[in-house]
Design an enzyme around this catalytic site. Structure first.
Site, PDB file in Angstrom:
ATOM      1  N   LYS A  83     -29.788 128.546 -48.488  1.00 29.05           N
ATOM      2  CA  LYS A  83     -29.655 129.659 -47.545  1.00 29.05           C
ATOM      3  C   LYS A  83     -28.278 130.293 -47.705  1.00 29.05           C
ATOM      4  O   LYS A  83     -27.254 129.599 -47.653  1.00 29.05           O
ATOM      5  CB  LYS A  83     -29.751 129.094 -46.130  1.00 29.05           C
TER       6      LYS A  83
HETATM    7  C1  E4P Z   1     -33.260 130.571 -38.946  1.00 26.86           C
HETATM    8  O1  E4P Z   1     -33.400 130.055 -40.037  1.00 26.86           O
HETATM    9  C2  E4P Z   1     -32.271 130.156 -37.948  1.00 26.86           C
HETATM   10  O2  E4P Z   1     -31.970 128.802 -38.117  1.00 26.86           O
HETATM   11  C3  E4P Z   1     -32.779 130.284 -36.539  1.00 26.86           C
HETATM   12  O3  E4P Z   1     -34.075 130.808 -36.454  1.00 26.86           O
HETATM   13  C4  E4P Z   1     -31.815 130.798 -35.549  1.00 26.86           C
HETATM   14  O4  E4P Z   1     -32.418 130.814 -34.282  1.00 26.86           O
HETATM   15  P1  E4P Z   1     -31.581 130.940 -32.935  1.00 26.86           P
HETATM   16  O5  E4P Z   1     -31.253 132.382 -32.741  1.00 26.86           O
HETATM   17  O6  E4P Z   1     -32.518 130.448 -31.883  1.00 26.86           O
HETATM   18  O7  E4P Z   1     -30.362 130.094 -33.094  1.00 26.86           O
END
Ligand code: E4P
Length: 220
Positions: A83
């Site tokens: 990522k």
């Molecule tokens: C995506 O890969 C992120 O880890 C995640 O969806 C972030 O979500 P949040 O806004 O609930 O922290």
């Protein structure tokens, strides 16, 4: 549509996997830090539970460090997807890693224009954050819809992963929009099961059964 769990918690992953509902996992630095183990160790444990794409995020912010870190993460397991954040260096790193056959999930995407950059860099996945856009008073799902339309217009292969899901409605709307993947906290996956008419109907069935047969046969 693929369901990913947005967690690094092993108990949640085991439970979701038992239900047969976990096609992959997304983690981020906050989620890994919450579990307290080094990322390599935690990701390896996750790969033992779920056989699917497992996103592991770089914490470097400069291009060459990101590429080096990304290569290291990709070596943990064949299912690891690296990522990278949607920054200038992150997009450059995405292109470099993708050219070497390493799959990249471009994260922290908040506009269709940013999603175009990710696709042009060869990203395997782009992650628009629906809930965080809602949090600032915009409509997060419009972002998912626009990205899907733009990718369709040009035949981009990058998969759209609806992230930052806060409710079952988010998951449903992502499915209606045609998102390839929705990643959700365990709590949201659990909530997808709920319906008061299911509970009410089951209660009535069991009452009617008990009136005649008294007990539930063993083993059923
Ligand atoms: C995506 O890969 C992120 O880890 C995640 O969806 C972030 O979500 P949040 O806004 O609930 O922290």
């Amino acid at each position: 549509m693929k369901f990913f769990l947005d967690t690094a918690n092993l108990d949640e992953l085991k439970k979701g996997a038992r239900w047969g509902m976990v096609d992959g996992v997304t983690t981020n630095p906050s989620l890994i830090a919450k579990e307290g183990r080094p990322i390599e160790e935690q990701v390896r444990l996750i790969c033992d539970i779920v056989d699917g794409d497992i996103s592991a995020e770089v914490v470097s912010t400069e291009i060459s460090a990101m590429v080096q870190e990304g290569k290291g993460l990709a070596r943990i397991h064949k299912n690891v997807v690296v990522k990278c954040p949607l920054t200038r260096d992150g997009i450059e790193a995405t292109a470099a890693l993708s050219k070497e056959g390493i799959r990249v999930n471009v994260t922290l995407c908040f506009s269709p224009g940013q999603a175009l950059l990710a696709a042009k860099a060869g990203a395997y996945i782009v992650s628009p954050f629906v809930g965080r856009v809602d949090d600032i008073g915009w409509v997060g799902m419009d972002l998912v819809r626009s990205i899907i339309q733009i990718y369709k217009n040009y035949g981009f292969k990058t998969q759209v992963l609806a992230a930052s899901m806060r409710s079952p409605t988010h998951v449903l709307e992502s499915a209606l929009a045609g998102a390839h993947i929705a990643t959700m906290p365990f709590k949201v996956l659990d909530m997808l099961f709920n319906h008061p008419l299911t509970d009410k109907g089951l209660e009535q069935f069991l009452k009617d059964w008990a009136k005649v047969f008294q007990e539930t046969p063993a083993g059923r």
